[in-house]
Design a protein around this motif. Structure first.
Motif, PDB file in Angstrom:
ATOM      1  N   ALA A 160     -26.934 -50.135 -46.626  1.00 50.89           N
ATOM      2  CA  ALA A 160     -27.923 -51.107 -47.100  1.00 50.89           C
ATOM      3  C   ALA A 160     -29.116 -50.404 -47.739  1.00 50.89           C
ATOM      4  N   VAL A 161     -29.540 -49.277 -47.136  1.00 49.04           N
ATOM      5  CA  VAL A 161     -30.712 -48.555 -47.629  1.00 49.04           C
ATOM      6  C   VAL A 161     -30.471 -48.025 -49.038  1.00 49.04           C
ATOM      7  N   VAL A 162     -29.263 -47.491 -49.285  1.00 45.74           N
ATOM      8  CA  VAL A 162     -28.947 -46.920 -50.595  1.00 45.74           C
ATOM      9  C   VAL A 162     -28.406 -47.981 -51.551  1.00 45.74           C
ATOM     10  N   GLY A 163     -27.557 -48.862 -51.038  1.00 45.75           N
ATOM     11  CA  GLY A 163     -26.868 -49.816 -51.901  1.00 45.75           C
ATOM     12  C   GLY A 163     -27.743 -50.957 -52.392  1.00 45.75           C
ATOM     13  N   ALA A 164     -28.592 -51.509 -51.510  1.00 41.63           N
ATOM     14  CA  ALA A 164     -29.395 -52.677 -51.891  1.00 41.63           C
ATOM     15  C   ALA A 164     -30.346 -52.385 -53.055  1.00 41.63           C
ATOM     16  N   PRO A 165     -31.121 -51.276 -53.028  1.00 37.58           N
ATOM     17  CA  PRO A 165     -31.991 -51.008 -54.184  1.00 37.58           C
ATOM     18  C   PRO A 165     -31.219 -50.736 -55.467  1.00 37.58           C
ATOM     19  N   ALA A 166     -29.971 -50.226 -55.329  1.00 38.16           N
ATOM     20  CA  ALA A 166     -29.175 -49.922 -56.518  1.00 38.16           C
ATOM     21  C   ALA A 166     -28.677 -51.194 -57.206  1.00 38.16           C
ATOM     22  N   ILE A 167     -28.296 -52.194 -56.412  1.00 32.59           N
ATOM     23  CA  ILE A 167     -27.780 -53.430 -57.007  1.00 32.59           C
ATOM     24  C   ILE A 167     -28.885 -54.456 -57.230  1.00 32.59           C
ATOM     25  N   GLY A 168     -30.073 -54.222 -56.632  1.00 33.13           N
ATOM     26  CA  GLY A 168     -31.172 -55.176 -56.751  1.00 33.13           C
ATOM     27  C   GLY A 168     -31.567 -55.489 -58.185  1.00 33.13           C
ATOM     28  N   PRO A 169     -31.780 -54.466 -59.042  1.00 33.11           N
ATOM     29  CA  PRO A 169     -32.164 -54.769 -60.425  1.00 33.11           C
ATOM     30  C   PRO A 169     -31.145 -55.616 -61.165  1.00 33.11           C
ATOM     31  N   THR A 170     -29.858 -55.352 -60.943  1.00 28.72           N
ATOM     32  CA  THR A 170     -28.824 -56.139 -61.614  1.00 28.72           C
ATOM     33  C   THR A 170     -28.850 -57.588 -61.141  1.00 28.72           C
TER      34      THR A 170
ATOM     35  N   GLY B 162     -39.379 -38.919 -49.514  1.00 27.50           N
ATOM     36  CA  GLY B 162     -40.123 -38.830 -50.773  1.00 27.50           C
ATOM     37  C   GLY B 162     -39.207 -38.673 -51.964  1.00 27.50           C
ATOM     38  N   ALA B 163     -38.224 -37.778 -51.847  1.00 28.01           N
ATOM     39  CA  ALA B 163     -37.289 -37.557 -52.957  1.00 28.01           C
ATOM     40  C   ALA B 163     -36.481 -38.819 -53.249  1.00 28.01           C
ATOM     41  N   MET B 164     -36.030 -39.511 -52.198  1.00 26.72           N
ATOM     42  CA  MET B 164     -35.183 -40.692 -52.388  1.00 26.72           C
ATOM     43  C   MET B 164     -35.957 -41.852 -53.011  1.00 26.72           C
TER      44      MET B 164
ATOM     45  N   ALA C 139     -25.443 -37.501 -57.314  1.00 21.52           N
ATOM     46  CA  ALA C 139     -26.688 -37.590 -56.547  1.00 21.52           C
ATOM     47  C   ALA C 139     -26.567 -38.616 -55.427  1.00 21.52           C
ATOM     48  N   GLY C 140     -25.853 -39.719 -55.677  1.00 16.87           N
ATOM     49  CA  GLY C 140     -25.616 -40.711 -54.633  1.00 16.87           C
ATOM     50  C   GLY C 140     -24.776 -40.149 -53.501  1.00 16.87           C
ATOM     51  N   LEU C 141     -23.734 -39.402 -53.862  1.00 18.58           N
ATOM     52  CA  LEU C 141     -22.911 -38.739 -52.840  1.00 18.58           C
ATOM     53  C   LEU C 141     -23.774 -37.806 -51.998  1.00 18.58           C
ATOM     54  N   ALA C 142     -24.625 -37.036 -52.655  1.00 18.62           N
ATOM     55  CA  ALA C 142     -25.457 -36.056 -51.952  1.00 18.62           C
ATOM     56  C   ALA C 142     -26.495 -36.736 -51.065  1.00 18.62           C
ATOM     57  N   THR C 143     -27.068 -37.853 -51.535  1.00 20.37           N
ATOM     58  CA  THR C 143     -28.076 -38.566 -50.747  1.00 20.37           C
ATOM     59  C   THR C 143     -27.507 -39.032 -49.413  1.00 20.37           C
ATOM     60  N   ALA C 144     -26.235 -39.415 -49.412  1.00 22.57           N
ATOM     61  CA  ALA C 144     -25.595 -39.885 -48.189  1.00 22.57           C
ATOM     62  C   ALA C 144     -25.525 -38.807 -47.127  1.00 22.57           C
ATOM     63  N   VAL C 145     -25.483 -37.541 -47.534  1.00 27.97           N
ATOM     64  CA  VAL C 145     -25.419 -36.453 -46.557  1.00 27.97           C
ATOM     65  C   VAL C 145     -26.715 -35.646 -46.541  1.00 27.97           C
ATOM     66  N   GLY C 146     -27.763 -36.224 -47.157  1.00 25.70           N
ATOM     67  CA  GLY C 146     -29.053 -35.562 -47.159  1.00 25.70           C
ATOM     68  C   GLY C 146     -30.105 -36.303 -46.362  1.00 25.70           C
ATOM     69  N   ALA C 147     -30.164 -37.628 -46.504  1.00 27.35           N
ATOM     70  CA  ALA C 147     -31.230 -38.413 -45.884  1.00 27.35           C
ATOM     71  C   ALA C 147     -30.843 -38.978 -44.518  1.00 27.35           C
ATOM     72  N   MET C 148     -29.732 -39.705 -44.434  1.00 29.81           N
ATOM     73  CA  MET C 148     -29.388 -40.394 -43.196  1.00 29.81           C
ATOM     74  C   MET C 148     -29.107 -39.454 -42.019  1.00 29.81           C
ATOM     75  N   PRO C 149     -28.501 -38.266 -42.212  1.00 27.42           N
ATOM     76  CA  PRO C 149     -28.322 -37.367 -41.061  1.00 27.42           C
ATOM     77  C   PRO C 149     -29.627 -36.990 -40.388  1.00 27.42           C
TER      78      PRO C 149
ATOM     79  N   GLY D 292     -39.896 -32.160 -60.196  1.00 24.81           N
ATOM     80  CA  GLY D 292     -40.692 -32.319 -58.981  1.00 24.81           C
ATOM     81  C   GLY D 292     -39.895 -32.929 -57.843  1.00 24.81           C
ATOM     82  N   LEU D 293     -39.044 -33.914 -58.150  1.00 25.93           N
ATOM     83  CA  LEU D 293     -38.218 -34.535 -57.112  1.00 25.93           C
ATOM     84  C   LEU D 293     -37.155 -33.561 -56.610  1.00 25.93           C
ATOM     85  N   ALA D 294     -36.621 -32.740 -57.505  1.00 20.84           N
ATOM     86  CA  ALA D 294     -35.687 -31.700 -57.073  1.00 20.84           C
ATOM     87  C   ALA D 294     -36.374 -30.732 -56.111  1.00 20.84           C
ATOM     88  N   ALA D 295     -37.650 -30.421 -56.377  1.00 18.79           N
ATOM     89  CA  ALA D 295     -38.405 -29.533 -55.496  1.00 18.79           C
ATOM     90  C   ALA D 295     -38.598 -30.165 -54.116  1.00 18.79           C
ATOM     91  N   LEU D 296     -38.834 -31.481 -54.074  1.00 17.60           N
ATOM     92  CA  LEU D 296     -38.955 -32.167 -52.785  1.00 17.60           C
ATOM     93  C   LEU D 296     -37.651 -32.075 -51.995  1.00 17.60           C
TER      94      LEU D 296
END
Length: 470
Positions: free
Chosen positions: A156-166, A291-293, A379-389, A449-453
């Motif tokens: 929900a955290v990743v998917g909802a903002p992605a489909i929200g604009p559409t 911050g990066a997400m 980047a979406g694949l990576a976020t799943a194993v970067g933020a939630m863990p 800058g986001l890559a640095a975060l």
């Protein structure tokens, strides 16, 4: 002897399986998470339309979003106390009902002032519902299953903002703006019915009376900081009065609360959790990863709409690759977290985020769209194993009764980290325009800058990894 060892291993594997009732609990809590995350992206897209229909200026209608953020900061700080006082399930149910009722009322707001007031009520409810839902899940799953269960909420955290604009673009193209709020009614009704049937019944416990001064210091401090940072997006500078005044008031206020909480035997929010090395390491990494997400979620729509001139619906479709990558990888990320530890997974995940975002800092404006889509999917694949863990590790590091405060603190740090990243993005893009750079250059610097975060989150995750190994 061999048979005994085999039986022990089998028993251990069986005990590690997630019972069906935990998955049912997770499915119910996701309704609340989807409502909170989807509502924000939908309403932000419709601000211009709402303002035009209600005859309000842009400066006034922006408070529909700002009021929500301020209220969210206040209720996050009192969530732990309320969870202990009334029980976490009752708190979640009450917040869900309040959010649904406030959403319905927003759709019938006659003026911008009424809409802003109702959005504040919505924000108060959301600030209780999100951490309360995470507490319910954490207590039901236990530390050894936290990664897999929290991975479901991460969808929900990743998917909802992605489909929200559409979704928002399609709704505004065919219906009136009121439906941006009315869409929450079916989610709320289904969530309420499912909650009554499947959520565990938990009662409250005797607690000390509400620390009103602590609430003013903590809630006011967090809200002022988040608001001040969010104002950078409008002003493009930290020098504006609407930016530095809230920060000057918020930072000392929050500092005074920390001093007060450390002196109190039973504070409003248990700051002593940061003495737990595992929790401290996980939340520090969460700050940078959040911050990066959140920064990426704000920068990407601007990249497509402003730099490439795409419309709202097309922008939403362009963002689907990012959300799809996260949705696909999150279940696997949860399994990896439970097996190897969130620190090890997050080190690799945040490094991967940096490696997939960094190319966007060098690509020309006329780059092939397929290349951008592949990078966003990665980047979406990576976020799943970067933020939630990291979130899972923070919750797994504390005791069962400490979870209400832990979830509130993690959400506060993620919000502040996200607000700071968005502010930095706004300043970079504003300074790039003022300096006469080529339009793409500002986006190059912002992506860098986001890559640095993400690299900072990866470095902070190594501390968590060392603690979990020890």
């Amino acid at each position: 002897m061999t048979q005994t060892r085999s039986d022990t291993q089998t028993s251990s594997l069986d005990s590690d399986k997630i019972p069906a009732h935990v998955w049912r609990t997770a499915a119910v809590v996701v309704f609340g998470a989807v409502m909170g995350m989807l509502d924000t992206s939908l309403v932000n897209i419709g601000l211009h339309t709402i303002g035009a229909d209600l005859g309000a200026s842009l400066a006034t209608i922006q408070w529909v979003a700002s009021g929500y953020l301020l209220a969210l900061g206040v209720s996050l700080t009192v969530c732990g106390w309320l969870a202990r006082r009334v029980g976490v399930t009752r708190l979640w149910m009450g917040a869900l009902i309040a959010f649904t009722v406030a959403s319905t009322a927003c759709a019938f707001a006659p003026t911008a002032s009424w809409l802003i007031a109702l959005r504040i009520l919505q924000g108060l409810a959301a600030g209780l519902m999100i951490p309360a839902g995470q507490t319910i899940l954490g207590q039901a799953a236990g530390p050894q299953r936290m990664g897999r269960v929290m991975g479901v909420v991460g969808i929900a955290v990743v998917g909802a903002p992605a489909i929200g604009p559409t979704i928002g673009g399609l709704m505004l193209a065919h219906w009136s703006w009121e439906w941006l709020f009315l869409i929450n009614i079916p989610f709320g009704l289904v969530g309420l019915a499912a909650g009554l049937r499947y959520l565990p019944r938990t009662g409250g416990v005797p607690v000390q009376r509400l620390d009103v001064l602590g609430l003013v210091l903590a809630g006011g401090g967090v809200s002022a900081i988040v608001y001040g940072l969010s104002e950078v997006g409008s002003t493009g500078s930290f020098g504006s009065l609407s930016v530095w005044l809230p920060l000057v008031l918020g930072v000392p206020g929050l500092g005074a609360f920390v001093v007060r909480a450390l002196r109190e035997a039973r504070p409003l929010l248990d700051i002593r959790l940061f003495a737990n090395r595992g929790f401290r390491a996980a939340t520090t990494a969460c700050f940078f990863a959040g911050g990066a997400m959140f920064g990426l979620m704000v920068l990407l729509p601007l990249y497509f709409q402003v730099l490439h001139g795409t419309g709202i619906i097309r922008t939403g479709l362009d963002l689907l690759a990012y959300g799809l990558g996260g949705i696909i990888m999150l279940p696997l990320g949860g399994r990896l977290t439970d097996r190897f530890g969130g620190g090890r997974v997050a080190v690799i995940g945040n490094l991967a985020i940096a490696l997939t975002v960094l190319p966007l800092a060098f690509l020309p404006v006329d780059v092939n769209g397929l290349v951008v889509q592949l990078l966003l999917f990665a980047a979406g694949l990576a976020t799943a194993v970067g933020a939630m863990p990291l979130v899972s590790s923070a919750y797994a590091a504390v005791r069962h009764e400490q979870l209400p405060d832990a979830t509130a603190l993690v959400n506060i740090l993620q919000r502040v980290g996200g607000a700071l990243a968005v502010a930095l993005v706004a300043v970079i893009l504003s300074r790039a325009t003022a300096s006469g750079w080529a339009p793409v250059t500002g986006y190059h610097v912002a992506f860098g800058g986001l890559a640095a975060l993400s690299l900072a989150a990866s470095a902070a995750s190594t501390v968590l990894r060392g603690h979990q190994r020890g």
